[in-house]
Design a protein around this motif. Sequence first.
Motif, mmCIF file in Angstrom:
data_model
loop_
_atom_site.group_PDB
_atom_site.id
_atom_site.type_symbol
_atom_site.label_atom_id
_atom_site.label_comp_id
_atom_site.label_asym_id
_atom_site.label_seq_id
_atom_site.Cartn_x
_atom_site.Cartn_y
_atom_site.Cartn_z
ATOM 1 N N ALA A 23 -7.633 -6.657 -17.540
ATOM 2 C CA ALA A 23 -7.591 -5.711 -16.429
ATOM 3 C C ALA A 23 -8.940 -5.727 -15.706
ATOM 4 C CB ALA A 23 -7.280 -4.315 -16.959
ATOM 5 N N ILE A 24 -8.911 -5.348 -14.438
ATOM 6 C CA ILE A 24 -10.121 -5.328 -13.628
ATOM 7 C C ILE A 24 -10.223 -3.956 -12.968
ATOM 8 C CG2 ILE A 24 -11.398 -6.425 -11.749
ATOM 9 C CD1 ILE A 24 -9.565 -8.878 -12.106
ATOM 10 N N SER A 25 -11.390 -3.360 -13.050
ATOM 11 C CA SER A 25 -11.569 -2.047 -12.418
ATOM 12 C C SER A 25 -11.742 -2.211 -10.912
ATOM 13 C CB SER A 25 -12.775 -1.314 -13.010
ATOM 14 O OG SER A 25 -13.977 -1.907 -12.580
ATOM 15 N N ALA A 26 -11.332 -1.180 -10.190
ATOM 16 C CA ALA A 26 -11.527 -1.183 -8.744
ATOM 17 C C ALA A 26 -13.019 -1.306 -8.433
ATOM 18 C CB ALA A 26 -10.946 0.087 -8.138
ATOM 19 N N LYS A 27 -13.847 -0.644 -9.228
ATOM 20 C CA LYS A 27 -15.305 -0.705 -9.023
ATOM 21 C C LYS A 27 -15.821 -2.133 -9.160
ATOM 22 C CE LYS A 27 -19.683 1.203 -10.766
ATOM 23 N NZ LYS A 27 -20.415 0.205 -10.086
ATOM 24 N N LYS A 28 -15.335 -2.861 -10.173
ATOM 25 C CA LYS A 28 -15.781 -4.247 -10.363
ATOM 26 C C LYS A 28 -15.344 -5.119 -9.187
ATOM 27 C CE LYS A 28 -15.770 -8.136 -13.512
ATOM 28 N NZ LYS A 28 -15.372 -8.683 -14.799
ATOM 29 N N ILE A 30 -14.843 -4.124 -6.102
ATOM 30 C CA ILE A 30 -15.673 -3.744 -4.948
ATOM 31 C C ILE A 30 -17.081 -4.313 -5.101
ATOM 32 C CG2 ILE A 30 -16.772 -1.777 -3.804
ATOM 33 C CD1 ILE A 30 -14.081 -0.257 -4.467
ATOM 34 N N ASP A 31 -17.647 -4.211 -6.307
ATOM 35 C CA ASP A 31 -18.994 -4.757 -6.534
ATOM 36 C C ASP A 31 -19.019 -6.268 -6.333
ATOM 37 O OD1 ASP A 31 -19.876 -2.205 -7.108
ATOM 38 O OD2 ASP A 31 -19.935 -2.505 -9.281
ATOM 39 N N GLY A 32 -17.971 -6.959 -6.775
ATOM 40 C CA GLY A 32 -17.944 -8.421 -6.687
ATOM 41 C C GLY A 32 -17.527 -8.958 -5.337
ATOM 42 N N GLY A 34 -17.443 -6.931 -2.384
ATOM 43 C CA GLY A 34 -17.884 -6.043 -1.313
ATOM 44 C C GLY A 34 -18.543 -6.721 -0.139
ATOM 45 N N ASN A 35 -19.136 -7.895 -0.360
ATOM 46 C CA ASN A 35 -19.758 -8.622 0.748
ATOM 47 C C ASN A 35 -18.726 -9.389 1.568
ATOM 48 O OD1 ASN A 35 -22.289 -7.738 -0.024
ATOM 49 N ND2 ASN A 35 -22.694 -9.533 -1.289
ATOM 50 N N THR A 36 -17.547 -9.630 0.962
ATOM 51 C CA THR A 36 -16.487 -10.386 1.625
ATOM 52 C C THR A 36 -15.419 -9.473 2.221
ATOM 53 O OG1 THR A 36 -16.813 -12.082 -0.065
ATOM 54 C CG2 THR A 36 -14.841 -12.267 1.274
ATOM 55 N N ILE A 37 -15.060 -8.426 1.461
ATOM 56 C CA ILE A 37 -13.987 -7.508 1.857
ATOM 57 C C ILE A 37 -14.524 -6.080 1.742
ATOM 58 C CG2 ILE A 37 -11.612 -6.795 1.413
ATOM 59 C CD1 ILE A 37 -11.353 -9.354 -0.345
ATOM 60 N N ASN A 38 -14.250 -5.252 2.741
ATOM 61 C CA ASN A 38 -14.760 -3.891 2.647
ATOM 62 C C ASN A 38 -13.953 -3.059 1.647
ATOM 63 O OD1 ASN A 38 -12.707 -2.217 3.967
ATOM 64 N ND2 ASN A 38 -13.361 -3.165 5.884
ATOM 65 N N LYS A 39 -14.557 -2.001 1.165
ATOM 66 C CA LYS A 39 -14.005 -1.166 0.103
ATOM 67 C C LYS A 39 -12.624 -0.597 0.467
ATOM 68 C CE LYS A 39 -15.827 3.023 -0.838
ATOM 69 N NZ LYS A 39 -16.778 4.009 -1.389
ATOM 70 N N THR A 40 -12.481 -0.125 1.681
ATOM 71 C CA THR A 40 -11.218 0.465 2.118
ATOM 72 C C THR A 40 -10.091 -0.557 2.073
ATOM 73 O OG1 THR A 40 -12.430 1.986 3.551
ATOM 74 C CG2 THR A 40 -10.090 1.703 4.011
ATOM 75 N N THR A 41 -10.374 -1.769 2.506
ATOM 76 C CA THR A 41 -9.367 -2.829 2.493
ATOM 77 C C THR A 41 -8.985 -3.192 1.064
ATOM 78 O OG1 THR A 41 -10.193 -3.691 4.596
ATOM 79 C CG2 THR A 41 -8.846 -5.188 3.260
ATOM 80 N N ILE A 42 -9.953 -3.252 0.163
ATOM 81 C CA ILE A 42 -9.658 -3.553 -1.243
ATOM 82 C C ILE A 42 -8.706 -2.507 -1.799
ATOM 83 C CG2 ILE A 42 -10.635 -3.645 -3.576
ATOM 84 C CD1 ILE A 42 -13.121 -4.994 -2.318
ATOM 85 N N TYR A 43 -9.006 -1.224 -1.598
ATOM 86 C CA TYR A 43 -8.129 -0.160 -2.093
ATOM 87 C C TYR A 43 -6.739 -0.227 -1.452
ATOM 88 C CZ TYR A 43 -11.606 2.406 -4.813
ATOM 89 O OH TYR A 43 -12.516 2.777 -5.774
ATOM 90 N N ARG A 44 -6.686 -0.495 -0.164
ATOM 91 C CA ARG A 44 -5.400 -0.571 0.546
ATOM 92 C C ARG A 44 -4.537 -1.693 -0.004
ATOM 93 N NH1 ARG A 44 -4.394 -3.697 4.521
ATOM 94 N NH2 ARG A 44 -6.550 -3.908 5.175
ATOM 95 N N VAL A 45 -5.134 -2.875 -0.227
ATOM 96 C CA VAL A 45 -4.386 -4.018 -0.746
ATOM 97 C C VAL A 45 -3.971 -3.772 -2.199
ATOM 98 C CG1 VAL A 45 -4.512 -6.480 -1.309
ATOM 99 C CG2 VAL A 45 -5.380 -5.669 0.880
#
Length: 126
Positions: A23-28, A30-32, A34-45
């Motif tokens: 499993a992968i945390s949302a935080k991990k 975003i940290d990994g 975050g420079n490619t995809i913004n946080k909001t988009t990660i959560y939305r997807v």
Amino acid sequence: MGIIRKTKTVEILLNEFNKNEVAISAKKLIDGLGNTINKTTIYRVLDKLEDDGVLHSFLGKDGLKWYAKCNGCSSSKHTDMHPHFQCLSCGKVDCISTNVVLPNIPNRQIEFSQLLIQGKCEVCCA
């Protein structure tokens, strides 16, 4: 499984889950990423992939939200009810392939349940 548009963002996130069997945390994510995809988009997807039965989520230690690949789920029903194990030494979180029998509770209908088991993983026990 629902209809998933294979956008670049979806592909990037799915690749993260395909190269890891844990499993992968949302935080991990975003940290990994975050420079490619913004946080909001990660959560939305992540939410969309969960709605489509591709991923399931659960809360880990400290209330962090974790995601793992589904097995046999669809957009209409999540069928992979199982416990998750979180190593207190290295932090690894994974799905445990075992059946969990939920009790029948009078006058209640169970819609969702989570079971998080914490301890030491096979590597940290060695």
